[in-house]
Design an enzyme around this catalytic site. Structure first.
Site, PDB file in Angstrom:
ATOM      1  N   GLY A  12       0.836  -1.198   0.000  1.00  0.00           N
ATOM      2  CA  GLY A  12       0.000   0.000   0.000  1.00  0.00           C
ATOM      3  C   GLY A  12       0.864   1.238   0.000  1.00  0.00           C
ATOM      4  O   GLY A  12       2.052   1.191  -0.321  1.00  0.00           O
ATOM      5  N   CYS A  13       0.300   2.336   0.372  1.00  0.00           N
ATOM      6  CA  CYS A  13       1.008   3.614   0.379  1.00  0.00           C
ATOM      7  C   CYS A  13       2.330   3.496   1.129  1.00  0.00           C
ATOM      8  O   CYS A  13       2.372   3.021   2.264  1.00  0.00           O
ATOM      9  CB  CYS A  13       0.123   4.681   1.027  1.00  0.00           C
ATOM     10  N   PHE A  14       3.397   3.922   0.493  1.00  0.00           N
ATOM     11  CA  PHE A  14       4.714   3.730   1.093  1.00  0.00           C
ATOM     12  C   PHE A  14       4.973   4.598   2.309  1.00  0.00           C
ATOM     13  O   PHE A  14       5.835   4.295   3.126  1.00  0.00           O
ATOM     14  CB  PHE A  14       5.841   3.863   0.079  1.00  0.00           C
ATOM     15  N   HIS A 155      -1.772   2.343   7.571  1.00  0.00           N
ATOM     16  CA  HIS A 155      -0.978   1.296   8.206  1.00  0.00           C
ATOM     17  C   HIS A 155      -0.970   1.461   9.719  1.00  0.00           C
ATOM     18  O   HIS A 155      -0.802   2.567  10.225  1.00  0.00           O
ATOM     19  CB  HIS A 155       0.450   1.321   7.673  1.00  0.00           C
TER      20      HIS A 155
END
Length: 164
Positions: A12-14, A155
């Site tokens: 997902g989004c880093f 996250h």
């Protein structure tokens, strides 16, 4: 002479992945970027097929590839295909970019353990992809959640206990 190793993952989004990994025991450095795609010199605006990934530099005397993967499966939903939180598309796929047969085998073993745990509602959809060139993202994306502490992330630690 450095004995540090590198691991390459995407979940997902880093931004959120980097923020959680940077403080883990044995992690010496993190860098966000693009991996596994079609174009050379990808950018945030043009990275077809690339995942938003993270390069993790770690000391193998303090942690292991297996422990990195264990944490990876606890901080994102590995059962969704091309999606994490509000982010949708192949850029946000769950992937492990293995560099050799040993890493591939360890990744396969961890996936079996995660599936057998039944902690997630579905089966792991994380892809195992051979390592390809990692392209560092633009400076504004590095350490993003340090620069913008209230920035977007999907996250978080979903399970207190390790899978291994």
């Amino acid at each position: 002479m450095s004995t540090n190793k590198k691991a390459y993952i995407a979940g997902g989004c880093f931004w959120g992945m980097e923020d959680l990994f940077r403080v883990r025991p044995g992690i010496k450095d993190t860098e966000v970027g693009y991996i596994g795609g079609e174009n050379e010199h990808p950018t945030y605006r043009s990275h077809p097929g690339h995942a938003e990934g993270i390069e993790i530099t770690y000391d193998p005397t303090e942690t292991s590839f297996k422990h990195i993967l264990d944490y990876f499966f606890r901080i994102h939903n590995p059962t969704t295909v091309d999606r994490q939180g509000n982010d949708v598309g192949s850029s946000y796929r769950s992937a492990i970019f293995f560099q050799n047969d040993e890493e591939k085998t360890e990744a396969e073993d961890i996936i079996k353990i995660v599936n057998a745990s039944h902690k997630w509602d579905g089966q792991v959809a994380t892809t195992l992809e051979p390592y390809s060139k990692f392209w560092a993202a633009e400076p504004e994306h590095q350490d993003y959640l340090i620069k913008k502490p209230n920035g977007y992330t999907c996250h978080f630690e979903r399970f207190d206990q390790s899978f291994i």
